[in-house]
Design an enzyme around this catalytic site. Structure first.
Site, PDB file in Angstrom:
ATOM      1  CG  ASP A  15       4.321   9.560  12.055  1.00 48.77           C
ATOM      2  OD1 ASP A  15       4.303   8.286  11.705  1.00 48.77           O
ATOM      3  OD2 ASP A  15       4.663  10.000  13.154  1.00 48.77           O
ATOM      4  CG  ASN A  63      11.393   3.536   9.733  1.00 47.71           C
ATOM      5  OD1 ASN A  63      11.314   4.091   8.596  1.00 47.71           O
ATOM      6  ND2 ASN A  63      10.975   3.224  10.700  1.00 47.71           N
TER       7      ASN A  63
HETATM    8  C1  FPP Z   1       5.208   6.229   8.827  1.00 49.48           C
HETATM    9  O1  FPP Z   1       4.131   5.731   9.238  1.00 49.48           O
HETATM   10  C2  FPP Z   1       5.664   6.005   7.341  1.00 49.48           C
HETATM   11  C3  FPP Z   1       7.078   5.181   6.873  1.00 49.48           C
HETATM   12  C4  FPP Z   1       7.825   4.317   8.078  1.00 49.48           C
HETATM   13  C5  FPP Z   1       7.081   4.935   5.620  1.00 49.48           C
HETATM   14  C6  FPP Z   1       6.961   6.292   4.654  1.00 49.48           C
HETATM   15  C7  FPP Z   1       6.892   5.261   3.352  1.00 49.48           C
HETATM   16  C8  FPP Z   1       5.745   5.900   2.375  1.00 49.48           C
HETATM   17  C9  FPP Z   1       4.815   6.908   2.633  1.00 49.48           C
HETATM   18  C10 FPP Z   1       5.379   5.136   1.104  1.00 49.48           C
HETATM   19  C11 FPP Z   1       6.440   4.792   0.034  1.00 49.48           C
HETATM   20  C12 FPP Z   1       7.473   5.964   0.090  1.00 49.48           C
HETATM   21  C13 FPP Z   1       7.796   6.238  -1.128  1.00 49.48           C
HETATM   22  C14 FPP Z   1       8.797   7.484  -1.302  1.00 49.48           C
HETATM   23  C15 FPP Z   1       7.166   5.596  -2.408  1.00 49.48           C
HETATM   24  P1  FPP Z   1       4.113   4.602  10.256  1.00 49.48           P
HETATM   25  O2  FPP Z   1       4.062   3.418   9.564  1.00 49.48           O
HETATM   26  O3  FPP Z   1       5.467   4.966  11.377  1.00 49.48           O
HETATM   27  O4  FPP Z   1       2.722   4.998  10.912  1.00 49.48           O
HETATM   28  P2  FPP Z   1       2.256   4.946  12.215  1.00 49.48           P
HETATM   29  O5  FPP Z   1       2.954   5.585  13.373  1.00 49.48           O
HETATM   30  O6  FPP Z   1       0.920   5.225  12.190  1.00 49.48           O
HETATM   31  O7  FPP Z   1       2.483   3.456  12.676  1.00 49.48           O
END
Ligand code: FPP
Length: 239
Positions: A15, A63
């Site tokens: 996250d 998501n």
């Molecule tokens: C949460 O951060 C993260 C995600 C919804 C996606 C996770 C994806 C990756 C780490 C990259 C690709 C994955 C792989 C396996 C190559 P957020 O966007 O919710 O962050 P925020 O809460 O700060 O908005």
């Protein structure tokens, strides 16, 4: 660290990608790109530490409501990761698996995923499990549906349904429950992640944003895990 104190299975809620990007005045996708580098770093650290199973929450069933450009960007990143990481998976004999409603994924992502999963399915020592279009409640719903089907077809008696029956109908029934769950970015929630499987896991929260999370942060979580005493309902060693 003594081998018995190394978690066999670590699950991670990655996250903070969006906040990381915002702090730098960058579009959110740049945070996800940097987050993909953290994935590579953590894969290395898990391998070096002797962790056998690593489950990453890469895309939740919730998501999909994000702006289409972000969803598309994440899907593109996932395909790129699968293409680029395949050699590394082979070199280290890591089996790739996925849990979630994979049929929701765009066909090119699903194809790439299936191809790499098939190519690595003979590796037994280590597994990387990507949770994609995954939700813990939906996983339980899917399990209940297949159990109900067996009951209605007369193959299973309701009175014989036990915990192990439910486990056997989850997405990856042979994978042991996580010993340790890590969540980055300071949020203290499970967010529908592995609801059944995390019942006895140690929970570890850190303020570090996922794109900043590197080998040393992963090792710090393992050290904290090694210090904790797990009781599984018992009264502990000093009784
Ligand atoms: C949460 O951060 C993260 C995600 C919804 C996606 C996770 C994806 C990756 C780490 C990259 C690709 C994955 C792989 C396996 C190559 P957020 O966007 O919710 O962050 P925020 O809460 O700060 O908005």
């Amino acid at each position: 660290m003594s081998p018995s104190r190394i978690p066999r299975h670590v699950a991670i809620i990655m996250d903070g990608n969006g906040r990381w990007a915002r702090q730098r005045g960058l579009p959110r996708i740049k945070g996800h790109e940097a987050g993909a580098e953290s994935v590579r770093a953590v894969l290395r650290a898990a391998r070096e530490s002797g962790v056998k199973y690593l489950t990453l929450y890469a895309f939740s069933s919730e998501n999909w409501v994000r702006p289409p450009a972000e969803v598309q960007g994440l899907m593109r990143l996932l395909r790129k990761f699968l293409r680029e990481e395949e050699d590394e998976l082979h070199a280290n004999r890591v089996r790739l698996r996925a849990i979630g409603r994979l049929r929701d994924l765009p066909p090119p992502v699903r194809r790439e995923l299936k191809r790499v999963m098939r190519a690595t399915e003979s590796y037994a020592a280590r597994q990387l499990i990507l949770a994609l279009s995954y939700g813990g409640r939906v996983e339980i719903v899917d399990a209940v549906r297949s159990i109900a089907r067996k009951v209605s077809e007369g193959d299973l008696q309701p009175g014989r349904i036990q915990e192990k029956t439910i486990r056997a109908h989850l997405y990856a029934p042979d994978v042991p429950d996580p010993d340790l769950m890590i969540r980055t970015s300071g949020e203290l929630r499970l967010s529908n992640f592995l609801l059944w499987q995390l019942s006895y896991a140690e929970l570890y929260f850190t303020d570090v944003l996922w794109p900043d999370f590197r080998e040393e942060h992963f090792r710090a979580a393992l050290e904290e895990y090694a210090r904790r005493e797990r009781r599984f309902g018992d009264i502990g060693a000093g009784r």
